[in-house]
Each structure stands twice: as structure tokens, then as C-alpha cells.
Motif scaffolding. Structure first.
Motif, PDB file in Angstrom:
ATOM      1  N   PHE A  44      29.674 -55.542  -5.174  1.00 44.58           N
ATOM      2  CA  PHE A  44      29.898 -54.673  -4.022  1.00 44.58           C
ATOM      3  C   PHE A  44      28.813 -53.609  -3.976  1.00 44.58           C
ATOM      4  CE2 PHE A  44      31.694 -50.906  -1.978  1.00 44.58           C
ATOM      5  CZ  PHE A  44      32.134 -51.454  -0.793  1.00 44.58           C
ATOM      6  N   ASP A  45      28.386 -53.288  -2.771  1.00 46.06           N
ATOM      7  CA  ASP A  45      27.422 -52.216  -2.558  1.00 46.06           C
ATOM      8  C   ASP A  45      27.825 -51.528  -1.258  1.00 46.06           C
ATOM      9  OD1 ASP A  45      25.294 -50.538  -2.069  1.00 46.06           O
ATOM     10  OD2 ASP A  45      23.776 -51.991  -2.682  1.00 46.06           O
ATOM     11  N   CYS A  46      28.051 -50.220  -1.331  1.00 50.62           N
ATOM     12  CA  CYS A  46      28.571 -49.516  -0.164  1.00 50.62           C
ATOM     13  C   CYS A  46      27.501 -49.222   0.882  1.00 50.62           C
ATOM     14  CB  CYS A  46      29.229 -48.208  -0.594  1.00 50.62           C
ATOM     15  SG  CYS A  46      28.171 -47.149  -1.598  1.00 50.62           S
ATOM     16  N   ARG A  47      26.244 -49.578   0.603  1.00 50.06           N
ATOM     17  CA  ARG A  47      25.169 -49.215   1.523  1.00 50.06           C
ATOM     18  C   ARG A  47      25.411 -49.721   2.937  1.00 50.06           C
ATOM     19  NH1 ARG A  47      18.965 -50.871   0.378  1.00 50.06           N
ATOM     20  NH2 ARG A  47      19.375 -49.598  -1.460  1.00 50.06           N
ATOM     21  N   TYR A  48      25.858 -50.982   3.066  1.00 48.05           N
ATOM     22  CA  TYR A  48      26.027 -51.568   4.392  1.00 48.05           C
ATOM     23  C   TYR A  48      27.489 -51.832   4.737  1.00 48.05           C
ATOM     24  CZ  TYR A  48      21.027 -52.261   3.914  1.00 48.05           C
ATOM     25  OH  TYR A  48      19.680 -52.054   3.720  1.00 48.05           O
ATOM     26  N   THR A  49      28.380 -51.128   4.065  1.00 50.92           N
ATOM     27  CA  THR A  49      29.808 -51.315   4.312  1.00 50.92           C
ATOM     28  C   THR A  49      30.389 -50.097   5.021  1.00 50.92           C
ATOM     29  OG1 THR A  49      30.017 -52.666   2.321  1.00 50.92           O
ATOM     30  CG2 THR A  49      32.049 -51.750   3.228  1.00 50.92           C
ATOM     31  N   ASN A  50      31.151 -50.362   6.060  1.00 53.39           N
ATOM     32  CA  ASN A  50      31.906 -49.310   6.715  1.00 53.39           C
ATOM     33  C   ASN A  50      33.089 -48.994   5.803  1.00 53.39           C
ATOM     34  OD1 ASN A  50      33.558 -47.699   8.274  1.00 53.39           O
ATOM     35  ND2 ASN A  50      33.437 -48.974  10.112  1.00 53.39           N
ATOM     36  N   MET A  51      32.974 -47.923   5.017  1.00 58.93           N
ATOM     37  CA  MET A  51      33.954 -47.647   3.975  1.00 58.93           C
ATOM     38  C   MET A  51      35.355 -47.392   4.524  1.00 58.93           C
ATOM     39  SD  MET A  51      32.206 -48.036   1.234  1.00 58.93           S
ATOM     40  CE  MET A  51      32.961 -47.210  -0.158  1.00 58.93           C
ATOM     41  N   THR A  52      35.455 -46.950   5.760  1.00 60.16           N
ATOM     42  CA  THR A  52      36.781 -46.727   6.344  1.00 60.16           C
ATOM     43  C   THR A  52      37.490 -48.043   6.651  1.00 60.16           C
ATOM     44  OG1 THR A  52      35.924 -46.599   8.613  1.00 60.16           O
ATOM     45  CG2 THR A  52      36.036 -44.546   7.366  1.00 60.16           C
ATOM     46  N   ARG A  53      36.753 -49.176   6.594  1.00 63.93           N
ATOM     47  CA  ARG A  53      37.365 -50.491   6.826  1.00 63.93           C
ATOM     48  C   ARG A  53      37.890 -51.114   5.530  1.00 63.93           C
ATOM     49  NH1 ARG A  53      38.864 -52.227  11.552  1.00 63.93           N
ATOM     50  NH2 ARG A  53      38.395 -54.381  11.009  1.00 63.93           N
ATOM     51  N   LEU A  54      37.650 -50.486   4.385  1.00 67.29           N
ATOM     52  CA  LEU A  54      38.066 -51.079   3.122  1.00 67.29           C
ATOM     53  C   LEU A  54      39.553 -51.409   3.058  1.00 67.29           C
ATOM     54  CD1 LEU A  54      35.966 -49.311   0.349  1.00 67.29           C
ATOM     55  CD2 LEU A  54      35.954 -51.716   0.977  1.00 67.29           C
TER      56      LEU A  54
ATOM     57  N   CYS B 156      29.990 -45.549  -4.995  1.00 68.12           N
ATOM     58  CA  CYS B 156      30.655 -46.370  -3.983  1.00 68.12           C
ATOM     59  C   CYS B 156      32.156 -46.126  -3.966  1.00 68.12           C
ATOM     60  CB  CYS B 156      30.385 -47.852  -4.241  1.00 68.12           C
ATOM     61  SG  CYS B 156      28.790 -48.410  -3.646  1.00 68.12           S
ATOM     62  N   GLY B 157      32.767 -46.145  -5.162  1.00 67.58           N
ATOM     63  CA  GLY B 157      34.209 -45.952  -5.214  1.00 67.58           C
ATOM     64  C   GLY B 157      34.594 -44.496  -5.102  1.00 67.58           C
ATOM     65  N   ASP B 158      33.845 -43.628  -5.776  1.00 65.10           N
ATOM     66  CA  ASP B 158      34.204 -42.219  -5.817  1.00 65.10           C
ATOM     67  C   ASP B 158      34.103 -41.547  -4.455  1.00 65.10           C
ATOM     68  OD1 ASP B 158      34.451 -42.627  -8.512  1.00 65.10           O
ATOM     69  OD2 ASP B 158      32.418 -41.942  -8.958  1.00 65.10           O
ATOM     70  N   GLU B 159      33.198 -42.034  -3.612  1.00 63.61           N
ATOM     71  CA  GLU B 159      32.962 -41.373  -2.342  1.00 63.61           C
ATOM     72  C   GLU B 159      33.687 -42.042  -1.173  1.00 63.61           C
ATOM     73  OE1 GLU B 159      28.784 -41.160  -1.817  1.00 63.61           O
ATOM     74  OE2 GLU B 159      28.435 -40.104  -3.696  1.00 63.61           O
ATOM     75  N   TRP B 160      34.583 -42.981  -1.481  1.00 64.18           N
ATOM     76  CA  TRP B 160      35.322 -43.649  -0.414  1.00 64.18           C
ATOM     77  C   TRP B 160      36.202 -42.619   0.303  1.00 64.18           C
ATOM     78  CZ3 TRP B 160      39.644 -47.790  -1.386  1.00 64.18           C
ATOM     79  CH2 TRP B 160      40.137 -48.223  -0.158  1.00 64.18           C
ATOM     80  N   PRO B 161      35.945 -42.367   1.581  1.00 66.43           N
ATOM     81  CA  PRO B 161      36.785 -41.413   2.311  1.00 66.43           C
ATOM     82  C   PRO B 161      38.049 -42.102   2.824  1.00 66.43           C
ATOM     83  CG  PRO B 161      34.977 -42.148   3.710  1.00 66.43           C
ATOM     84  CD  PRO B 161      34.822 -42.844   2.397  1.00 66.43           C
ATOM     85  N   PRO B 162      39.212 -41.830   2.255  1.00 66.83           N
ATOM     86  CA  PRO B 162      40.442 -42.463   2.750  1.00 66.83           C
ATOM     87  C   PRO B 162      40.652 -42.154   4.223  1.00 66.83           C
ATOM     88  CG  PRO B 162      40.826 -41.291   0.689  1.00 66.83           C
ATOM     89  CD  PRO B 162      39.461 -40.903   1.166  1.00 66.83           C
ATOM     90  N   PRO B 163      40.963 -43.166   5.048  1.00 69.57           N
ATOM     91  CA  PRO B 163      41.174 -42.938   6.476  1.00 69.57           C
ATOM     92  C   PRO B 163      42.339 -41.975   6.713  1.00 69.57           C
ATOM     93  CG  PRO B 163      41.015 -45.276   5.972  1.00 69.57           C
ATOM     94  CD  PRO B 163      41.140 -44.566   4.677  1.00 69.57           C
ATOM     95  N   LYS B 164      42.302 -41.294   7.841  1.00 70.00           N
ATOM     96  CA  LYS B 164      43.356 -40.342   8.174  1.00 70.00           C
ATOM     97  C   LYS B 164      44.591 -41.037   8.728  1.00 70.00           C
ATOM     98  CE  LYS B 164      40.090 -36.576   9.068  1.00 70.00           C
ATOM     99  NZ  LYS B 164      39.587 -35.575  10.067  1.00 70.00           N
ATOM    100  N   HIS B 165      44.447 -42.298   9.109  1.00 70.45           N
ATOM    101  CA  HIS B 165      45.591 -43.044   9.605  1.00 70.45           C
ATOM    102  C   HIS B 165      45.490 -44.473   9.114  1.00 70.45           C
ATOM    103  CE1 HIS B 165      42.437 -44.203  12.408  1.00 70.45           C
ATOM    104  NE2 HIS B 165      43.151 -45.272  12.695  1.00 70.45           N
TER     105      HIS B 165
END
Length: 476
Positions: free
Chosen positions: A339-349, A95-104
């Protein structure tokens, strides 16, 4: 060099912790300087050796107490059962390792709730609601383009959250917007002590007295004040209610002791309902035995306002994350709620992290720690003497859920760290007499109920249907 957006969001939440640590270090240095100055002054004034020794001993005791507080984390570690860190509830791998940081940087990171709502094309208005004991609560109203239902809806957030949680996702994914588009007049409540409710008619948040409250006072004062304000402003006879986590807890407590309030709520939807918390999976259960009074909890929760200390964050992150380095592991809301990233829009973190945690009192966290220990749905325990003064009995009274008369729809998950399935199974028989719907979302955790990108389909459509069905009975 451009700074990653997620780092900016985390920095915003971590500044208070850094400032607190610096303040504590400065206080320690000031104590040492005061001790040395006092020694010199005493010597020059002609004080005897015994008097000087007593003064220095007192100052030394203060220093020792401070240093002792620094060692509490080590003491806690010694109380943790062997193998705990290997078996404690953890974030799902990746969940944490694969968080794609937003481009903006999403502008919502820096916007207020009013700005976020307005930017999505909805009409919003803010109100100040004063409680009977003087707290000033910020409440936001989303007015529908076409009002199809005269009964307004009040939504109240969970622990360490704010009304922002109901608009934190996209317009087609957030409950507040879905209700507004369905023709409801939507009100977003904020309980005392959070970002939008840090005011009082005579107290300042800088005063310790301001923070002497738990969810008892939210149930006794905040919820009635907000419901009265909604009814007074709209002219409606009743309201619909939606609560998440602590928002369900204060509602259950309020309705169990306030018959009039029962009559003002037409129906309620409870998301991740909380009453007892004796079986929570959150690692806070390990700190609970050491934090059942304000005096004991200072080292973990801060003094007055809840300011999670570095020691608390380190302890929780070790329990939940192990050695993993993740932005999720630096935010107390994820560490407490899971926390579980399955149903989370990770770009909204970054948006979630910038608005949460929204604040509460240390006393409120102590109340939860007490509840973990005694496994009952009862009022705050002040100790025998103060309990006798406040309650007329040596132990806190329990809330009687059989007094509730509000028709309820409950939505619960099996992967919930705070609203644990075992605790929910204990709650269910006590509200069965007024239960209208019972929906189990088997793979949802505590935060999915408000942040899950599929919550609109899984939950919110059913919540809207629940209110629509009731509204159709007599044109409410």
C-alpha cells in the motif's frame, strides 16, 4: 458516543476472525470435556486399565496436535532471517498515521455493487452464470446510455477482490464508468468463492468440497463461462477484456490452453499482470515454504475458505508495519499486496476495507505459495500420485504463453509487491509476439491500478483509447 466510521468498516471485516478464534477455543474445551466424560464412561463400563489408557492417550494426542498448531507462529518466527523485520518491504511512513477518518459514514460501505452503480446514475443488471463444473457466478452489467461500440467489455478483478473494485472510486475515476461513458457495454465478472459467487448447483459454501479450487479452475471454467454468457446475452462475436492481478493470471492461463477462447477475445488490457510470482516483495514469500500443501497451510489460511488466521495477520503486520498501529495493518489485502497512500483517496479507505477482502479458497493461496517456491507458471501441485492421475505426469504441467493470440496491452508498475518487475521481465518475452502496447507506470503499486485516484488519467484513458483504436478498424 459516536463510533468512528473507519472503526465500523474494520469491525465488519474482523468479525469472522474473532468468531473463528472463539470457535477454536470452544473446540479445545469440548475436547477436554469429551476426554473426561470418556474416562468416566469407560471406568463405569468395566474397561480394563490398559484400554482406558489407550483411549486417553488417543485423546491426549488430539489435544497435543491442537496445542502444537498454536505454536506454529513461534516456529515461523524462528525461521525468519535475522533483521528481516527491519528490512522487509514496508508501507511508506505516515500512510496509516495520517489517515483522516471521515466525518460521516459513506453509504457505499454498506451497499452492494448494484446499489453503488445505480446510485451513480448508471443502469445496472445482474446475471447468474453457471460454470461447467457447477459454480454459480454473479456478473453485473452496466449498460451505456448511448452504445457506440458493439463489442462489450468484460472486466475481471484480482486476488481477494470482486467486481466492486472497478466501481470503487468516484464516477470519473473508476474504469467501469469511464468505459460505459465511452459507449461500451460493460460487464463485471466475479470468480468463484468471492462475495458475489458463493453458490453452486449442489454444494454449499459450508461444505469443504465447495472450496477445492485454485486459479486453475477459474481459468478452466470461470472465464470461459463468463465470456460465453456475455456473448450469448449481447449477440456480439467477441469481447474486449480487462484484468487486474489474478484477473490477468487466469486469462493468460486460459488463453494458453484454450484456442477457442483466444478467438472470442478481440483484445485485452492487463493491469499489473501476473504469471510467475517467484520474486514478489510481499512478506507472503516467507510463509510460502511452510504453506505449499493444504495440510501445511491450515494454520495460516484456514480450512476450505481462506480465513486469514490471527497468527497470519500478526506475522504479516509485524513484517509490514513493525510496531505501528494502523487500520491498514489489520486488513490482509494491504498486507499481501502492499500500500502507498500517494495516489489513494484516504477518505475512501472505509469503502475499500468494507468490500475487501471479498473471499477465495485456502487452496488458491496454497497455489500462490507453491508458485513462490518453484518460480514457474504452472498448475496446482497435488503431489506425485494425484498429479499422475490428473495430469498423467508426476509434476504439474506449465502453461505455454506462446500459444496466446489475443492482442495485449500491458500496464505495470515498479513498486508492485505482487506483480514484481523481475517477474514481469520474465513474462514479457513470452507474450512479445502478441504485445500491442507496453506501459510502465514507474511509481504505481499493485492496488493503485484499481484504486488510484489518478488512474483515470494515468491508465484508463489509454485503455479506452486502446479499445477505441481497435474498434475503429472495422466498426467493432
Amino acid at each position: 458516543m459516536e463510533i468512528a466510521p473507519w472503526r465500523l468498516a474494520i469491525h465488519k471485516q474482523s468479525r469472522s476472525l474473532t468468531n473463528r478464534a472463539a470457535s477454536m477455543h470452544c473446540a479445545w474445551r469440548r475436547l477436554r470435556r469429551a476426554r473426561n466424560t470418556l474416562y468416566i464412561s469407560a471406568h463405569r463400563s468395566g474397561m480394563g486399565r490398559l484400554q482406558i489408557a489407550l483411549v486417553l492417550a488417543a485423546m491426549g494426542a488430539i489435544l497435543c496436535l491442537y496445542l502444537l498448531s498454536l505454536s506454529v507462529t513461534t516456529m515461523v518466527g524462528s525461521l525468519v532471517p535475522p533483521g528481516f523485520y527491519a528490512t522487509a518491504a514496508r508501507f511508506p511512513g505516515g500512510c496509516g498515521d495520517e489517515w483522516p477518518p471521515p466525518k460521516h459514514i459513506d453509504p457505499e460501505v454498506f451497499q452492494t455493487i448494484e446499489q453503488v452503480i445505480s446510485d451513480k446514475g448508471f443502469k445496472v443488471k445482474s446475471y447468474n452464470v453457471t460454470t461447467a463444473d457447477g459454480y454459480i457466478l454473479g456478473v453485473q452489467r452496466i449498460m451505456p446510455a448511448i452504445q457506440r461500440h458493439p463489442t462489450p467489455v468484460l472486466l475481471v478483478h484480482g486476488l481477494l477482490d470482486s467486481g466492486f473494485t472497478w466501481v470503487s472510486n468516484l464516477a470519473n475515476q473508476s474504469l467501469a464508468y469511464r468505459l460505459s461513458e465511452a459507449g461500451y457495454d460493460v460487464w463485471l465478472g466475479n470468480v468463484r468463492g468471492n462475495t458475489y459467487s458463493k453458490a453452486h448447483v449442489r454444494l454449499s459454501p459450508h461444505q469443504l468440497e465447495f472450496w477445492k479450487f485454485s486459479w486453475d479452475q477459474m481459468a478452466e471454467f470461470d472465464l470461459p463461462a463468463m465470456i460465453d454468457a456475455v456473448i450469448g446475452e449481447t449477440g456480439a462475436k467477441q469481447v474486449y477484456y480487462v484484468g487486474h492481478s489474478q484477473g490477468t493470471e487466469i486469462a493468460l492461463a486460459a488463453w494458453s490452453q484454450n484456442r477457442t477462447l483466444n478467438s472470442l477475445v478481440r483484445a485485452a488490457a492487463l493491469l499489473a499482470p501476473v504469471a510467475t510470482v517467484g520474486y514478489i516483495e510481499s512478506p507472503i514469500r516467507l510463509i510460502a515454504p511452510l504453506a505449499t500443501s493444504l495440510a501445511d497451510a491450515i494454520d495460516f489460511f484456514g480450512h476450505g475458505e481462506f480465513l486469514p488466521t490471527t497468527r497470519l495477520l500478526k506475522f504479516l503486520s509485524l513484517a509490514v508495519c513493525g510496531d505501528a498501529l494502523s487500520p491498514l495493518c489489520s486488513n490482509v489485502i494491504f498486507l499481501l499486496c502492499g500500500f502507498d497512500c500517494r495516489y489513494t483517496n484516504m477518505t475512501r479507505l472505509p469503502v475499500y476495507i468494507s468490500h475487501t477482502p471479498a473471499g477465495t479458497s485456502a487452496m488458491n493461496l496454497v497455489h500462490y505459495a507453491q508458485a513462490v517456491q518453484h518460480k514457474r507458471f504452472q498448475k496446482y501441485d497435488y503431489g506425485k500420485t494425484e498429479n499422475m492421475r490428473r495430469y498423467g505426469q508426476p509434476t504439474p504441467p506449465q502453461y505455454n504463453l506462446y500459444n496466446i493470440r489475443v492482442p495485449l496491452a500491458v500496464y505495470h508498475g515498479e513498486k508492485d509487491w505482487l506483480a514484481d518487475p523481475t517477474d514481469f521481465s520474465l513474462l514479457l518475452p513470452q507474450i512479445k509476439h502478441t504485445l500491442a502496447r507496453d506501459r510502465n507506470v514507474s511509481d504505481y503499486n499493485h492496488l493503485d491500478f484499481v484504486w488510484g485516484y489518478n488512474a483515470a488519467k494515468v491508465l484508463y484513458d489509454d485503455v479506452v483509447n486502446f479499445f477505441n483504436t481497435d474498434s475503429a478498424k472495422d466498426g467493432a
